[in-house]
Structures are given as C-alpha cells and as structure tokens.
Design an enzyme around this catalytic site. Structure first.
Site, short mmCIF file in Angstrom:
data_model
loop_
_atom_site.label_atom_id
_atom_site.label_comp_id
_atom_site.label_asym_id
_atom_site.label_seq_id
_atom_site.Cartn_x
_atom_site.Cartn_y
_atom_site.Cartn_z
N GLU A 108 -6.24 3.80 5.86
CA GLU A 108 -5.79 3.44 4.52
C GLU A 108 -6.18 4.50 3.49
O GLU A 108 -5.36 4.84 2.62
CB GLU A 108 -6.37 2.06 4.15
CG GLU A 108 -5.61 1.32 3.08
CD GLU A 108 -6.22 1.52 1.72
OE1 GLU A 108 -5.55 1.22 0.74
OE2 GLU A 108 -7.36 2.00 1.64
N ARG A 157 0.82 -1.22 0.00
CA ARG A 157 0.00 0.00 0.00
C ARG A 157 0.86 1.27 0.00
O ARG A 157 0.45 2.31 0.52
CB ARG A 157 -0.93 0.04 1.23
CG ARG A 157 -2.08 -0.95 1.19
CD ARG A 157 -3.04 -0.65 0.08
NE ARG A 157 -4.25 -1.48 0.13
CZ ARG A 157 -4.38 -2.68 -0.41
NH1 ARG A 157 -3.38 -3.22 -1.09
NH2 ARG A 157 -5.52 -3.34 -0.32
N SER A 212 -11.33 -0.75 2.38
CA SER A 212 -10.71 -0.96 3.69
C SER A 212 -10.38 0.40 4.31
O SER A 212 -9.76 1.23 3.66
CB SER A 212 -9.40 -1.72 3.54
OG SER A 212 -9.62 -2.98 2.96
N1 EPU Z 1 -11.56 -10.96 8.73
C1 EPU Z 1 -12.30 -10.79 9.88
N2 EPU Z 1 -13.47 -10.12 9.80
C2 EPU Z 1 -13.94 -9.62 8.64
C3 EPU Z 1 -13.20 -9.79 7.47
C4 EPU Z 1 -12.01 -10.46 7.54
O1 EPU Z 1 -11.91 -11.23 10.95
O2 EPU Z 1 -15.00 -9.00 8.66
C5 EPU Z 1 -10.26 -11.67 8.81
C6 EPU Z 1 -10.37 -13.11 8.41
O3 EPU Z 1 -9.51 -13.86 9.22
C7 EPU Z 1 -9.85 -13.10 6.99
C8 EPU Z 1 -8.78 -12.02 7.05
O4 EPU Z 1 -9.34 -11.06 7.95
O5 EPU Z 1 -9.32 -14.31 6.60
C9 EPU Z 1 -8.47 -11.39 5.73
O6 EPU Z 1 -9.67 -10.81 5.18
P1 EPU Z 1 -9.78 -10.44 3.63
O7 EPU Z 1 -9.42 -11.61 2.81
O8 EPU Z 1 -11.12 -9.85 3.38
O9 EPU Z 1 -8.65 -9.36 3.43
P2 EPU Z 1 -8.26 -8.04 4.23
O10 EPU Z 1 -6.86 -8.25 4.70
O11 EPU Z 1 -9.26 -7.63 5.23
C10 EPU Z 1 -7.14 -6.92 2.15
C11 EPU Z 1 -7.15 -5.59 1.46
C12 EPU Z 1 -8.37 -5.44 0.57
C13 EPU Z 1 -8.37 -6.60 -0.43
C14 EPU Z 1 -8.33 -7.93 0.33
C15 EPU Z 1 -8.21 -9.12 -0.57
C16 EPU Z 1 -5.95 -4.07 2.93
C17 EPU Z 1 -6.04 -2.91 3.87
N3 EPU Z 1 -7.11 -4.51 2.44
O12 EPU Z 1 -8.26 -6.95 3.04
O13 EPU Z 1 -8.26 -4.22 -0.13
O14 EPU Z 1 -9.50 -6.54 -1.27
O15 EPU Z 1 -7.20 -7.95 1.21
O16 EPU Z 1 -6.91 -9.21 -1.03
O17 EPU Z 1 -4.85 -4.55 2.64
C18 EPU Z 1 -8.82 -1.90 0.05
O18 EPU Z 1 -7.62 -1.68 0.17
O19 EPU Z 1 -9.67 -0.97 0.07
C19 EPU Z 1 -9.28 -3.27 -0.07
C20 EPU Z 1 -10.57 -3.61 -0.12
#
Ligand code: EPU
Length: 350
Positions: A344, A167, A243
C-alpha cells in the site's frame, strides 16, 4: 528558493527509514514549487515529491536527485455554498490533514470526521484516495489544484477527472508522475450528520443517541489508538506506514477459491462487498493466518502488536529489512491462500 544538500529523509517519514536526499527544497508557495521543478529539469535531477511522509518506504540509499517537500499552507473557506448546499474549503497541500479535520469537526462541517487521526498532509489525500471508518476523501473532494510537470503550469482538476477508486486515482495510476498536488478543495456539509456505517463505529455507539461530529472524531481516534494506527511519539507500534498491504479485491472465482481454502482449515473469511460484483477481503486476516501474528518479530522489523497489517520499525530497521519481511509475507500468503498482496505505501527509490 533554498536548495539544501544531503538531507536525511528518515526523520521526515513515519517509518523513520530512508537515506539522504542529494538535494532538498521545501516549497511554501506555488512559485517556489515551480522554481524547484525548473531547477531539477535544468540539471536533469530525478524529482521526488514529499508530503507528510506517512505512506512511504524510502530506500536506504536515499534519493539521488531532488526531493521537493510541499509545505504550502492555508485553510480558506470560500464564500457561499455549492449547488448541494455544501461549503467549499481551499486547503494548501502542506497543511496537516488531521489539523484540517479537527477544524472541520469544530466548525460542524460533516464529511471528514471518520478520517480523524490519520497522519500526513492534505496533498497526499487525493493521491491514494485516503479512506477509513466508512469515508473516503473522494466523497468530499470538489477539485484538486496541481502542477502539471509537462509544462510546469497550474491546473484545476475536478473530482471526476481524478477517477477515484479504492486507494487509487489518476495520480497513482494512469497519470503517475505527471502532477504535483498543490492544494485540494473540499465540499463539506454544514451541520451534517456523522457517518456511522463502519462496524467498529456502530459497535462503539450501540444503544446511544446519534453521535455528534466531535464524538465521532473522538471515537475514531480511540479505535485507531487501540489498533496502533494513531501516531503516539515513542510508541514502537506507530513507527510504520500504516497498512502495509491493500485489501485485495477478488473476482467471484478467486473469492470462491479463497472461501474453500478457509473452509478446509475450519475458518470463515471476513468479507464485505466492494466495487461492482467483486469482493474485498481483509489483508490483515490473511497475514495473521499465514504465520505472521500480531507482534511477530523479524530482527529490527516486525508486525504491530495491535494490527496485523502494519509492518513496524522496531528500532534501527533499514528499508532492506522491511522488504525482506514484505517478501516473506507475500510469499506465504500466496502459498497458503492463493492471493497476491499488493503493497500500500509508495516505495521510493526501491
Ligand atoms: N483483522 C484481522 N487481524 C488484525 C486486524 C484486522 O484479522 O490484526 C481483520 C478483522 O476481521 C477485521 C478486518 O480485518 O474486522 C478489518 O480490519 P480493520 O477494521 O482494522 O480494517 P483494515 O481493512 O485492516 C482498512 C484500511 C485502514 C483503515 C481501516 C479502517 C486498507 C489497506 N487499510 O484496514 O487504513 O484505517 O480500514 O477503515 O484499506 C492505511 O491505509 O494505512 C490504513 C490504516
């Protein structure tokens, strides 16, 4: 160049929040962008550059100077291949990112298929090194065409010069405020295989033949929709900036401390190795386990019902409302978990 006055910014953002721009210029060519910059310089107007408006929180007072919206179009394939056999595409900063991805997928060019369904414009992608579902744009960006505000000249920065990490790039770190992205050149693999490494995608295709790029794009869009991260007009979970916090990258000691805090609560931390020896932990998980469950409401703002990391505008919210919830979340997460969550989206005029 047409200079408009008192243009409301909220409709130009996915959050639907933000006051007016005192002056507003939409640049469809590099020349118009240069002209707008000269105009803001000669009148001493603070400049803000707007792309797709999908990763912003704009102040309720708006922007006191000039907002320059980059609307430079074009998706042009360069002749031939680079040294790795990749095909180069010059893309205007104002193009819709998802339109570009859909074109690449349809043309069987691999490298951006996992980045399907992301709102915003092409010009925003190098700034925060957009990444999702196992890909980051830094892997396919060959170079970035910029306007250097030091001398209002056009320059071409190669991938290495952008110094990409999670990021982050020189555009939002060391050289913040110096460059305006005009266009991006991406290098994509003709007939390359889809990247199926992210857990959600692996699960989706478990036991099936390796998917095509088109199938991967559909799967990513489907998974994003489930998480409320695909813009569907009228869906309140989508009035957000995606996010709201970055996933924190911790030192070994911080990570150990966090693990212990989780263990005393009978919880196991979801974690994955990040850059170097440091650990990236899930901000969504921390938010959810600090009293902010999915669907949490706080007046006109709240947490998405489908993903704990998205702060949503439930209707009529102000930037102040969002900041109040952000502060609450940061405070609680720090109290309980000892971790600071960094916002973010870009905070504009705040
Ligand atoms: N999780 C929770 N609660 C939730 C959602 C997720 O506990 O409501 C936990 C779960 O353990 C899950 C883990 O978080 O396995 C990861 O969740 P997710 O796969 O949705 O990914 P994220 O790390 O929350 C990041 C990016 C997203 C991107 C996704 C998929 C950042 C800040 N965000 O989210 O990017 O779409 O990975 O790769 O790195 C954005 O930047 O606006 C964005 C949407």
């Amino acid at each position: 160049m047409l200079v408009l006055e008192n243009i409301l910014l909220a409709p130009l953002t996915t959050f639907k929040i933000g006051g007016p721009a005192r002056y507003f210029v939409e640049a469809k060519t590099i020349g118009e962008a240069q002209e707008a910059i000269a105009h803001s310089r000669s009148r001493d107007l603070p400049l803000f550059v707007l792309g797709g408006g999908s990763n912003l929180l704009i102040a309720d007072a708006g922007w006191p100077g000039l907002v320059l919206k980059i609307s430079i179009p074009g998706i042009d394939q360069k002749p031939g291949h680079d040294d790795n056999g990749s095909v180069l595409f010059d893309v205007g900063g104002g193009e819709s990112w998802d339109k570009f991805v859909s074109r690449m997928v349809a043309g069987h060019y691999a490298g951006v298929e996992c980045l399907s369904g992301i709102p915003g414009s092409v010009g925003g992608t190098p700034v925060q090194n957009v990444g999702a579902y196992g890909q980051e744009v830094s892997e396919t960006i060959a170079s970035v065409q910029v306007l250097d505000l030091r001398d209002n000249q056009v320059r071409e920065l190669c991938r290495e010069a952008c110094d990409f990490s999670y990021r982050s790039s020189i555009f939002n770190r060391t050289e913040r405020g110096r460059f305006i992205v005009l266009g991006v050149t991406y290098a994509l693999a003709p007939d390359g295989a889809a990247r199926i490494t992210y857990p959600d995608l692996k699960r989706h295709f478990e036991g099936l033949e390796p998917p095509t790029l088109a199938e991967t794009r559909e799967a990513v869009r489907h998974i994003r929709a489930i998480k409320g991260m695909l813009i569907v007009p009228g869906d309140p979970d989508c009035q957000s900036a995606g996010s709201f916090f970055k996933n924190p990258i911790l030192s070994e000691e911080q990570h150990e401390d966090l693990n212990q805090r989780a263990a005393t609560r009978g919880l196991t931390l979801p974690s994955y190795p990040a850059l170097e020896s440091r650990k990236k932990v899930s901000a969504a998980w921390l938010v959810e386990r600090s009293g902010f469950a999915k669907g949490f409401g706080f007046g006109p703002v709240g947490i998405s019902t489908r993903h704990a990391l998205a702060i949503v505008n439930r209707g009529g919210a102000t930037a102040a409302d969002v900041l109040a919830l952000k502060d609450q979340i940061q405070q609680r997460v720090e109290e309980i978990w000892g971790v600071y969550l960094e916002p973010e989206p870009v905070l504009v005029g705040l």
